[in-house]
Design an enzyme around this catalytic site. Structure first.
Site, PDB file in Angstrom:
ATOM      1  N   PRO A   1       0.783  -1.232   0.000  1.00  0.00           N
ATOM      2  CA  PRO A   1       0.000   0.000   0.000  1.00  0.00           C
ATOM      3  C   PRO A   1       0.824   1.297   0.000  1.00  0.00           C
ATOM      4  O   PRO A   1       0.255   2.373   0.093  1.00  0.00           O
ATOM      5  CB  PRO A   1      -0.821  -0.110   1.291  1.00  0.00           C
ATOM      6  CG  PRO A   1       0.061  -0.882   2.211  1.00  0.00           C
ATOM      7  CD  PRO A   1       0.842  -1.839   1.355  1.00  0.00           C
ATOM      8  N   GLY A   2       2.147   1.199  -0.070  1.00  0.00           N
ATOM      9  CA  GLY A   2       2.918   2.417  -0.326  1.00  0.00           C
ATOM     10  C   GLY A   2       3.801   2.938   0.802  1.00  0.00           C
ATOM     11  O   GLY A   2       4.355   4.021   0.679  1.00  0.00           O
TER      12      GLY A   2
ATOM     13  N   CYS B   1       9.173  -9.880   4.764  1.00  0.00           N
ATOM     14  CA  CYS B   1       8.885  -9.853   6.200  1.00  0.00           C
ATOM     15  C   CYS B   1       8.665 -11.290   6.651  1.00  0.00           C
ATOM     16  O   CYS B   1       7.738 -11.596   7.382  1.00  0.00           O
ATOM     17  CB  CYS B   1       7.691  -8.959   6.522  1.00  0.00           C
ATOM     18  SG  CYS B   1       6.189  -9.423   5.690  1.00  0.00           S
TER      19      CYS B   1
ATOM     20  N   ASP C   1       2.001  -2.743  -8.552  1.00  0.00           N
ATOM     21  CA  ASP C   1       1.454  -3.799  -7.705  1.00  0.00           C
ATOM     22  C   ASP C   1       0.396  -4.528  -8.512  1.00  0.00           C
ATOM     23  O   ASP C   1      -0.356  -3.910  -9.266  1.00  0.00           O
ATOM     24  CB  ASP C   1       0.848  -3.235  -6.413  1.00  0.00           C
ATOM     25  CG  ASP C   1       0.760  -4.304  -5.351  1.00  0.00           C
ATOM     26  OD1 ASP C   1       1.658  -4.372  -4.498  1.00  0.00           O
ATOM     27  OD2 ASP C   1      -0.196  -5.109  -5.384  1.00  0.00           O
TER      28      ASP C   1
END
Lengths: 143, 352
Positions: free
Chosen positions: B161-162, B280, B182
């Site tokens: 989302p940026g 992550c 994306d």
């Protein structure tokens, strides 16, 4: 989206100048009545990206009463802005609830003005008939 | 005869590992049972614990990892320097008892020490004005490590989302250009909204599968951020159920996607260009194995990542598979070392 050039570009830059904003380092684009800006490097890249895309920062909208700065442009160019009306604490609350504001300071004025509270530039409103019409985007209002 | 001996040896070592693992698993369950009722309901899958044991090796370290996973993560935010100076924001947010993170090299980051009401962050005037972005400390590192110069050409492969795109734009002081792609239009709506809120003027958003985009692009980039989709093991502190639903097949499936994204991204990197690969997640299948795959196919080298806090080196061996020694230059950030999310980051340089 179309690159603004010539007379149209001059008109927009002049209207920005009325707010005190000078962004000679950015290129202007328009789609419908909306004005977008891009860096020259991003504009060059845009020419080479041959797929559907979204580009640019939404700067302003050309309206009958003049050029209305976008909410985010008010903070991005805050250091340059000279054409503004100050709001008090109570008016700030009303502004973020999406309400129009009555203000004596608006008497005799017409057109779009940036609204300022303390150090913050909190959007642009249309001053008409001693009222300031609210344009705070819905996603920035107090819920 | 020899083969039978080898098998017997393997079985014995497997059994020893299994016994040791069982003891660690029991310890973890016992520690969780002393926590609140909500946490007690979410026990990690044994296979996930086994993977962490294999990765960390040391029992104390494994227990510290799981203890941290069950601990609430403090809120952290990043000053959006396109709209406000970090010092000014620090003064304004004193009401939240914020602590600056410049000692760990994140000059624009703050940890919020006060307990906040639900929605207090998002509803704050400073958030509505785009003065800060809510982002975990670990997630700020890839953009910092990429260290894109002003006026350069940047590609963010999986941008929505940026959080990282807006960070890169701020670090470049809104110059140059960022192509933010994306695959999901839905997520790109959030990306577009965040770029606008943060005042980013140098970005172009595309929304097609990255592999397709890479084939169509005729341009090469100075910097590329490949913060690829992953199994999210590092975000356990935000969502404990990841430990319950974890499965090896997902990691292997992700690994394939990641290899494809990384190789396509490398094909778009200029000579001497820099690519930062990050996830992550913690398992080597999605990290070292992906980089090792690329090292065998491209004229690239890893650059040592210098951090101002303790982090682990990448591993060079995993479940019998050997990786390049270059992987030691990558970093694995664990929640017990750095009070945030788990992350893996590698900085890749394209050689001439």
């Amino acid at each position: 989206m179309e690159r603004l050039k010539g007379k149209k570009e001059k008109e927009v830059r002049k209207a920005l100048g009325e707010y005190g904003i000078s962004i000679e380092n950015l290129l202007l684009y328009s789609r419908d009545n909306s004005i977008y800006v891009l860096t020259p490097e991003a504009a060059e890249l845009l020419k080479q990206v041959q797929v559907k895309c979204l580009a640019g920062f939404y700067l302003a909208k050309a309206e009958k009463a003049g050029l209305r700065l976008s909410f985010d442009a008010c903070q991005l160019f805050a250091k340059q802005i000279k054409k503004y009306i100050e709001l008090d604490e109570k008016q700030l609350g009303a502004w973020f609830r999406g309400e129009d504001i009555s203000d004596e300071k608006a008497r005799g004025l017409f057109g779009f003005f940036v609204l300022k509270h303390s150090e913050d530039f909190v959007g642009c409103g249309l001053v008409k008939d001693e009222k300031i019409k609210n344009y705070v985007p819905k996603d920035r209002r107090i819920k | 005869m020899m083969a039978a001996m080898v098998d017997a040896f393997h079985n014995a070592s497997h059994n020893r590992f299994h016994d040791e693992f069982q003891k660690i698993y029991n310890d973890i369950v016992e520690r969780i049972s002393k926590m609140g009722k909500r946490k007690q309901k979410i026990l990690p899958k044994p296979e996930f614990v086994e993977n962490i044991v294999l990765l960390l090796k040391d029992k104390k370290d494994v227990l510290a990892f799981f203890d941290k996973c069950y601990e609430e993560m403090p809120f952290s935010i990043r000053a959006n320097t396109l709209k406000i100076e970090t010092e000014k924001l620090a003064k304004r947010l004193q009401r939240w008892d914020v602590e600056r993170q410049d000692k760990i090299g994140l000059e624009e980051a703050f940890v919020i020490k006060r307990w906040l009401e639900p929605g207090e962050l998002g509803n704050a005037l400073e958030h509505r004005l785009g003065y800060f972005y809510v982002q975990s400390l670990s997630s700020m590192l890839p953009s910092k490590i990429l260290d894109a110069e002003k006026h350069s050409l940047v590609l963010d492969c999986c941008a929505a989302p940026g959080s990282k795109t807006t960070h890169i734009a701020a670090l470049m002081q809104n110059t140059g250009a960022i192509l933010a792609n994306d695959i999901s239009w839905q997520r790109n709506i959030a990306l577009a909204s965040n770029l606008q809120r943060c005042g980013v003027v140098n970005a172009i958003i595309t929304s097609i599968p990255f592999q397709r985009l890479a084939k169509q692009l005729k341009v090469k980039f100075d910097y590329i951020l490949a913060d690829v989709p992953c199994s999210n093991e590092g975000t356990i502190r935000k969502n404990l159920t990841i430990m319950k639903t974890w499965n090896k097949k997902l990691c292997l499936w992700m690994s394939k996607i990641q290899k494809s994204i990384l190789c396509n991204a490398l094909a778009l990197l200029k000579n001497n260009g820099t690519l930062v690969y990050s996830t992550c997640t913690l398992n080597p299948e999605e990290n070292e194995a992906v980089i090792d795959f690329a090292l065998k196919r491209f004229p690239i080298a890893l650059e040592k990542i210098k951090l101002k806090f303790e982090a682990r080196h990448g591993v060079t061996e995993w479940k019998g598979e050997k990786f390049s020694e270059e992987l030691k230059k990558a970093v694995r950030i664990l929640p017990q070392d750095f009070n945030s999310e788990g992350f893996f980051i590698a900085k890749i340089k394209m050689e001439k």
